[in-house]
Design a protein around this motif. Structure first.
Motif, PDB file in Angstrom:
ATOM      1  N   VAL A 231      -4.886 -12.192   1.110  1.00  0.00           N
ATOM      2  CA  VAL A 231      -4.727 -10.759   0.921  1.00  0.00           C
ATOM      3  C   VAL A 231      -5.057 -10.480  -0.542  1.00  0.00           C
ATOM      4  O   VAL A 231      -4.399 -11.014  -1.435  1.00  0.00           O
ATOM      5  CB  VAL A 231      -3.284 -10.287   1.215  1.00  0.00           C
ATOM      6  CG1 VAL A 231      -3.160  -8.781   0.991  1.00  0.00           C
ATOM      7  CG2 VAL A 231      -2.856 -10.660   2.612  1.00  0.00           C
ATOM      8  N   CYS A 232      -6.084  -9.690  -0.784  1.00  0.00           N
ATOM      9  CA  CYS A 232      -6.427  -9.282  -2.145  1.00  0.00           C
ATOM     10  C   CYS A 232      -5.855  -7.886  -2.348  1.00  0.00           C
ATOM     11  O   CYS A 232      -6.002  -7.021  -1.484  1.00  0.00           O
ATOM     12  CB  CYS A 232      -7.936  -9.257  -2.344  1.00  0.00           C
ATOM     13  SG  CYS A 232      -8.699 -10.879  -2.194  1.00  0.00           S
TER      14      CYS A 232
ATOM     15  N   SER B  70      -4.320  -1.126  -3.093  1.00  0.00           N
ATOM     16  CA  SER B  70      -5.412  -1.208  -2.134  1.00  0.00           C
ATOM     17  C   SER B  70      -5.488  -2.671  -1.726  1.00  0.00           C
ATOM     18  O   SER B  70      -5.681  -3.549  -2.568  1.00  0.00           O
ATOM     19  CB  SER B  70      -6.717  -0.761  -2.798  1.00  0.00           C
ATOM     20  OG  SER B  70      -7.797  -0.978  -1.927  1.00  0.00           O
ATOM     21  N   CYS B  71      -5.293  -2.946  -0.438  1.00  0.00           N
ATOM     22  CA  CYS B  71      -5.243  -4.333   0.046  1.00  0.00           C
ATOM     23  C   CYS B  71      -6.373  -4.599   1.034  1.00  0.00           C
ATOM     24  O   CYS B  71      -6.681  -3.754   1.875  1.00  0.00           O
ATOM     25  CB  CYS B  71      -3.915  -4.611   0.743  1.00  0.00           C
ATOM     26  SG  CYS B  71      -2.470  -4.455  -0.318  1.00  0.00           S
ATOM     27  N   THR B  72      -6.950  -5.778   0.933  1.00  0.00           N
ATOM     28  CA  THR B  72      -7.914  -6.256   1.924  1.00  0.00           C
ATOM     29  C   THR B  72      -7.394  -7.587   2.448  1.00  0.00           C
ATOM     30  O   THR B  72      -6.872  -8.398   1.692  1.00  0.00           O
ATOM     31  CB  THR B  72      -9.329  -6.440   1.340  1.00  0.00           C
ATOM     32  OG1 THR B  72      -9.268  -7.353   0.238  1.00  0.00           O
ATOM     33  CG2 THR B  72      -9.909  -5.120   0.878  1.00  0.00           C
ATOM     34  N   TYR B  73      -7.540  -7.790   3.742  1.00  0.00           N
ATOM     35  CA  TYR B  73      -7.022  -8.989   4.396  1.00  0.00           C
ATOM     36  C   TYR B  73      -8.192  -9.767   4.980  1.00  0.00           C
ATOM     37  O   TYR B  73      -8.977  -9.226   5.741  1.00  0.00           O
ATOM     38  CB  TYR B  73      -6.050  -8.601   5.523  1.00  0.00           C
ATOM     39  CG  TYR B  73      -5.171  -9.731   5.977  1.00  0.00           C
ATOM     40  CD1 TYR B  73      -3.831  -9.757   5.651  1.00  0.00           C
ATOM     41  CD2 TYR B  73      -5.680 -10.788   6.728  1.00  0.00           C
ATOM     42  CE1 TYR B  73      -3.007 -10.798   6.064  1.00  0.00           C
ATOM     43  CE2 TYR B  73      -4.879 -11.833   7.141  1.00  0.00           C
ATOM     44  CZ  TYR B  73      -3.540 -11.835   6.804  1.00  0.00           C
ATOM     45  OH  TYR B  73      -2.747 -12.865   7.201  1.00  0.00           O
ATOM     46  N   GLU B  74      -8.307 -11.034   4.591  1.00  0.00           N
ATOM     47  CA  GLU B  74      -9.368 -11.894   5.110  1.00  0.00           C
ATOM     48  C   GLU B  74      -8.749 -13.098   5.792  1.00  0.00           C
ATOM     49  O   GLU B  74      -8.039 -13.880   5.159  1.00  0.00           O
ATOM     50  CB  GLU B  74     -10.283 -12.354   3.978  1.00  0.00           C
ATOM     51  CG  GLU B  74     -11.061 -11.225   3.331  1.00  0.00           C
ATOM     52  CD  GLU B  74     -12.004 -11.719   2.250  1.00  0.00           C
ATOM     53  OE1 GLU B  74     -12.543 -12.837   2.390  1.00  0.00           O
ATOM     54  OE2 GLU B  74     -12.180 -10.987   1.276  1.00  0.00           O
TER      55      GLU B  74
ATOM     56  N   THR C 254      -3.852 -11.901  -5.579  1.00  0.00           N
ATOM     57  CA  THR C 254      -4.054 -12.402  -4.231  1.00  0.00           C
ATOM     58  C   THR C 254      -2.740 -12.969  -3.691  1.00  0.00           C
ATOM     59  O   THR C 254      -1.918 -13.490  -4.440  1.00  0.00           O
ATOM     60  CB  THR C 254      -5.115 -13.523  -4.173  1.00  0.00           C
ATOM     61  OG1 THR C 254      -4.707 -14.595  -5.030  1.00  0.00           O
ATOM     62  CG2 THR C 254      -6.480 -13.021  -4.595  1.00  0.00           C
TER      63      THR C 254
ATOM     64  N   GLU D  95       0.826  -1.208   0.000  1.00  0.00           N
ATOM     65  CA  GLU D  95       0.000   0.000   0.000  1.00  0.00           C
ATOM     66  C   GLU D  95       0.860   1.259   0.000  1.00  0.00           C
ATOM     67  O   GLU D  95       0.616   2.191  -0.769  1.00  0.00           O
ATOM     68  CB  GLU D  95      -0.934   0.006   1.215  1.00  0.00           C
ATOM     69  CG  GLU D  95      -2.056  -0.985   1.103  1.00  0.00           C
ATOM     70  CD  GLU D  95      -2.958  -1.036   2.335  1.00  0.00           C
ATOM     71  OE1 GLU D  95      -4.129  -1.379   2.161  1.00  0.00           O
ATOM     72  OE2 GLU D  95      -2.485  -0.722   3.458  1.00  0.00           O
TER      73      GLU D  95
END
Length: 106
Positions: free
Chosen positions: A47-48, A35-39, A57, A29
């Motif tokens: 991590v997308c 832009s990262c999203t963590y699930e 990913t 980032e």
């Protein structure tokens, strides 16, 4: 489109791997405008990441990281450079987490 696939084995366990993955996402980032999203999941996390011309990913498990990314047409010309930068960053984070060798008692 150019594809990048990177796999790195480790011995950190899922908790240790999560710490590395969070650091990697923050780095992506900050340095690359991703832009990262963590699930978090039970056996593995994901991590997308995305930005103009890139999406992918990073799968995080107890024994390996697996990164898959698709580069758009314009960034595809820089695939080797982008891939080497990702490898360098991930390898540096993993190297920092390796346990120090124990000294033998004499």
């Amino acid at each position: 489109m150019a594809d990048i696939h990177i796999r790195r084995n480790h011995q950190l366990g899922l908790a240790g791997a999560r710490k590395i993955a969070w650091q990697w996402a923050e780095q992506a980032e900050g340095e690359f405008g991703m832009s990262c999203t963590y699930e978090e999941g039970g056996d593995c996390d994901e991590v997308c990441f995305t930005r103009s011309g890139v999406e992918g990913t990073l799968t995080v498990s107890a024994d390996h990281f697996e990164l898959d990314a698709k580069l758009g047409f314009l960034l595809g010309a820089f695939k080797e450079r982008i891939e080497s930068e990702i490898v360098k960053n991930l390898d540096e984070l993993l190297a920092a987490k390796k346990p120090a060798a124990r000294k033998k008692k004499t």
